[in-house]
Scaffold this motif. Structure first.
Motif, PDB file in Angstrom:
ATOM      1  N   LEU A   1     -11.568  -1.465 -13.455  1.00  0.00           N
ATOM      2  CA  LEU A   1     -10.461  -0.980 -12.444  1.00  0.00           C
ATOM      3  C   LEU A   1      -9.146  -1.995 -12.770  1.00  0.00           C
ATOM      4  CD1 LEU A   1      -9.549  -0.156  -9.765  1.00  0.00           C
ATOM      5  CD2 LEU A   1     -10.479  -2.182  -8.689  1.00  0.00           C
ATOM      6  N   PHE A   2      -8.258  -1.266 -13.024  1.00  0.00           N
ATOM      7  CA  PHE A   2      -6.958  -1.703 -13.298  1.00  0.00           C
ATOM      8  C   PHE A   2      -5.932  -1.908 -12.089  1.00  0.00           C
ATOM      9  CE2 PHE A   2      -8.681  -0.053 -17.390  1.00  0.00           C
ATOM     10  CZ  PHE A   2      -8.034  -1.259 -18.248  1.00  0.00           C
ATOM     11  N   ILE A   3      -5.538  -3.126 -11.921  1.00  0.00           N
ATOM     12  CA  ILE A   3      -4.562  -3.621 -11.046  1.00  0.00           C
ATOM     13  C   ILE A   3      -3.135  -3.767 -11.639  1.00  0.00           C
ATOM     14  CG2 ILE A   3      -4.096  -4.595  -8.879  1.00  0.00           C
ATOM     15  CD1 ILE A   3      -7.147  -5.205  -8.563  1.00  0.00           C
ATOM     16  N   CYS A   4      -2.192  -3.038 -11.366  1.00  0.00           N
ATOM     17  CA  CYS A   4      -1.019  -3.405 -11.656  1.00  0.00           C
ATOM     18  C   CYS A   4      -0.051  -3.777 -10.473  1.00  0.00           C
ATOM     19  CB  CYS A   4      -0.244  -2.134 -12.289  1.00  0.00           C
ATOM     20  SG  CYS A   4      -1.282  -1.540 -13.725  1.00  0.00           S
ATOM     21  N   THR A   5       0.958  -4.520 -10.327  1.00  0.00           N
ATOM     22  CA  THR A   5       1.932  -4.897  -9.518  1.00  0.00           C
ATOM     23  C   THR A   5       3.269  -4.489  -9.981  1.00  0.00           C
ATOM     24  OG1 THR A   5       2.377  -7.061 -10.134  1.00  0.00           O
ATOM     25  CG2 THR A   5       0.552  -6.691  -8.689  1.00  0.00           C
ATOM     26  N   ALA A   6       4.167  -3.878  -8.895  1.00  0.00           N
ATOM     27  CA  ALA A   6       5.584  -3.601  -9.245  1.00  0.00           C
ATOM     28  C   ALA A   6       6.476  -4.081  -8.010  1.00  0.00           C
ATOM     29  CB  ALA A   6       5.706  -2.423  -9.807  1.00  0.00           C
ATOM     30  N   ASN A   7       7.614  -4.254  -8.238  1.00  0.00           N
ATOM     31  CA  ASN A   7       8.492  -4.520  -7.095  1.00  0.00           C
ATOM     32  C   ASN A   7       9.330  -3.272  -6.831  1.00  0.00           C
ATOM     33  OD1 ASN A   7       7.969  -7.335  -6.913  1.00  0.00           O
ATOM     34  ND2 ASN A   7       9.406  -7.878  -8.256  1.00  0.00           N
TER      35      ASN A   7
ATOM     36  N   LEU B   1       2.458  -2.377   0.032  1.00  0.00           N
ATOM     37  CA  LEU B   1       2.092  -3.547   0.882  1.00  0.00           C
ATOM     38  C   LEU B   1       3.493  -4.092   1.522  1.00  0.00           C
ATOM     39  CD1 LEU B   1      -0.356  -5.294  -1.549  1.00  0.00           C
ATOM     40  CD2 LEU B   1      -1.062  -3.939   0.247  1.00  0.00           C
ATOM     41  N   SER B   2       3.462  -4.186   2.873  1.00  0.00           N
ATOM     42  CA  SER B   2       4.558  -4.668   3.428  1.00  0.00           C
ATOM     43  C   SER B   2       4.553  -6.069   3.387  1.00  0.00           C
ATOM     44  CB  SER B   2       4.351  -4.329   5.017  1.00  0.00           C
ATOM     45  OG  SER B   2       3.103  -5.018   5.777  1.00  0.00           O
ATOM     46  N   GLY B   3       6.100  -6.767   3.529  1.00  0.00           N
ATOM     47  CA  GLY B   3       6.268  -8.030   3.391  1.00  0.00           C
ATOM     48  C   GLY B   3       5.800  -8.757   4.542  1.00  0.00           C
ATOM     49  N   TYR B   4       6.346 -10.036   4.840  1.00  0.00           N
ATOM     50  CA  TYR B   4       5.931 -10.809   5.960  1.00  0.00           C
ATOM     51  C   TYR B   4       6.743 -10.340   7.254  1.00  0.00           C
ATOM     52  CZ  TYR B   4       4.546 -14.509   2.581  1.00  0.00           C
ATOM     53  OH  TYR B   4       3.937 -15.092   1.568  1.00  0.00           O
ATOM     54  N   ILE B   5       6.032 -10.293   8.296  1.00  0.00           N
ATOM     55  CA  ILE B   5       6.769  -9.773   9.526  1.00  0.00           C
ATOM     56  C   ILE B   5       7.759 -11.313  10.048  1.00  0.00           C
ATOM     57  CG2 ILE B   5       5.027  -8.321  10.194  1.00  0.00           C
ATOM     58  CD1 ILE B   5       3.931 -10.381  12.262  1.00  0.00           C
ATOM     59  N   MET B   6       8.661 -10.880  11.080  1.00  0.00           N
ATOM     60  CA  MET B   6       9.370 -11.911  11.350  1.00  0.00           C
ATOM     61  C   MET B   6       8.534 -13.102  11.943  1.00  0.00           C
ATOM     62  SD  MET B   6      12.592 -12.769  12.761  1.00  0.00           S
ATOM     63  CE  MET B   6      13.362 -11.274  12.910  1.00  0.00           C
ATOM     64  N   GLN B   7       7.512 -13.310  12.632  1.00  0.00           N
ATOM     65  CA  GLN B   7       7.261 -14.444  13.095  1.00  0.00           C
ATOM     66  C   GLN B   7       6.301 -15.385  12.079  1.00  0.00           C
ATOM     67  OE1 GLN B   7       6.532 -11.506  14.639  1.00  0.00           O
ATOM     68  NE2 GLN B   7       7.257 -11.556  16.403  1.00  0.00           N
TER      69      GLN B   7
ATOM     70  N   CYS C   1      18.660 -12.412   5.489  1.00  0.00           N
ATOM     71  CA  CYS C   1      17.332 -12.321   4.572  1.00  0.00           C
ATOM     72  C   CYS C   1      16.472 -11.465   4.936  1.00  0.00           C
ATOM     73  CB  CYS C   1      16.580 -13.657   4.811  1.00  0.00           C
ATOM     74  SG  CYS C   1      17.710 -15.021   4.504  1.00  0.00           S
ATOM     75  N   ARG C   2      16.711 -10.065   4.552  1.00  0.00           N
ATOM     76  CA  ARG C   2      15.943  -8.947   5.014  1.00  0.00           C
ATOM     77  C   ARG C   2      14.875  -8.516   3.911  1.00  0.00           C
ATOM     78  NH1 ARG C   2      19.777  -5.179   8.918  1.00  0.00           N
ATOM     79  NH2 ARG C   2      17.564  -4.010   8.833  1.00  0.00           N
TER      80      ARG C   2
ATOM     81  N   ALA D   1      11.484  -8.657   1.698  1.00  0.00           N
ATOM     82  CA  ALA D   1       9.995  -8.633   2.293  1.00  0.00           C
ATOM     83  C   ALA D   1       9.354 -10.071   1.996  1.00  0.00           C
ATOM     84  CB  ALA D   1       9.141  -7.761   1.348  1.00  0.00           C
ATOM     85  N   GLY D   2       9.914 -10.841   1.173  1.00  0.00           N
ATOM     86  CA  GLY D   2       9.439 -12.261   0.812  1.00  0.00           C
ATOM     87  C   GLY D   2      10.313 -13.100   1.707  1.00  0.00           C
ATOM     88  N   VAL D   3      10.351 -14.348   0.970  1.00  0.00           N
ATOM     89  CA  VAL D   3      10.628 -15.628   1.687  1.00  0.00           C
ATOM     90  C   VAL D   3      11.858 -16.230   0.619  1.00  0.00           C
ATOM     91  CG1 VAL D   3       9.310 -15.990   3.495  1.00  0.00           C
ATOM     92  CG2 VAL D   3       9.110 -17.167   1.283  1.00  0.00           C
ATOM     93  N   ARG D   4      12.109 -15.693  -0.600  1.00  0.00           N
ATOM     94  CA  ARG D   4      12.752 -16.416  -1.755  1.00  0.00           C
ATOM     95  C   ARG D   4      14.366 -16.401  -0.989  1.00  0.00           C
ATOM     96  NH1 ARG D   4      11.667 -13.461  -6.729  1.00  0.00           N
ATOM     97  NH2 ARG D   4       9.617 -14.160  -6.353  1.00  0.00           N
TER      98      ARG D   4
END
Length: 183
Positions: free
Chosen positions: A42-48, A66-72, A112-113, A115-118
């Motif tokens: 099983l191959f798992i690839c990630t992409a932005n 996959l969604s990013g972080y929610i506000m809280q 900062c809209r 998905a991440g927190v960078r």
């Protein structure tokens, strides 16, 4: 999204061969020169960004978004990790600056809209650096004012110059030293 053709070949071609069910059972690793059965792997690839993945390769993949972080979650990450880290980096104490939850939420909502927190980390670091600079400037201004008051008191005590006149001279000296006054 990070697949690019370089001097060593095209990685998307190798992925295409590996992901093709008719070819991956008899895949030959050219580095070790041995056949490898990849039919049960099983191959798992990630992409932005998925727009840059070649069509034939995308046809052999199943996309799970996959969604990013929610506000809280972002607020908690900012309070628990990002703000204390910025506090330590700038050398401020907790008494010097307070970052309210409502401020963090506004920062996330309007600046900062992603998905991440960078980006949130960059903005929080910028806020703390600006607070440290303002604190240093305020200390420098307070030291200059204190020196003027001490000088004026000493002169008045000796009776050489009137205190009001000395304060005016102190303001002129302050401007001569390169400290500008704002309106």
């Amino acid at each position: 999204d990070k697949i690019g053709q370089g001097m060593r070949g095209d990685p998307s071609s190798a992925l295409l061969e590996v992901l093709d069910p008719s070819q991956n059972a008899s895949f030959v690793d050219h580095y070790l020169d041995i056949p490898v059965d990849l039919s049960r792997v099983l191959f798992i690839c990630t992409a932005n960004i998925t727009d840059t993945i070649p069509g034939p390769l995308a046809d052999r993949m199943e996309f799970i978004r996959l969604s990013g972080y929610i506000m809280q979650e972002k607020v908690q990450i900012a309070k628990s990790y990002l703000a204390p880290n910025a506090l330590k980096e700038t050398g401020l104490s907790e008494d010097d600056i307070v970052l309210e939850d409502s401020s963090i939420e506004s920062l996330i909502r309007w600046y900062c809209r992603e998905a991440g927190v960078r980006n949130l980390q960059k903005h929080i670091n910028q806020i703390y650096r600006k607070a440290a600079l303002n604190l240093v400037r305020a200390d420098a201004d307070a030291d200059a004012d204190t020196d003027t008051i001490i000088d004026a008191a000493a002169e008045k005590k000796e009776g050489a110059v009137d205190a009001d006149k000395k304060q005016e001279e102190g303001k002129e000296n302050k401007q001569k030293k390169g400290l500008g006054e704002t309106l």
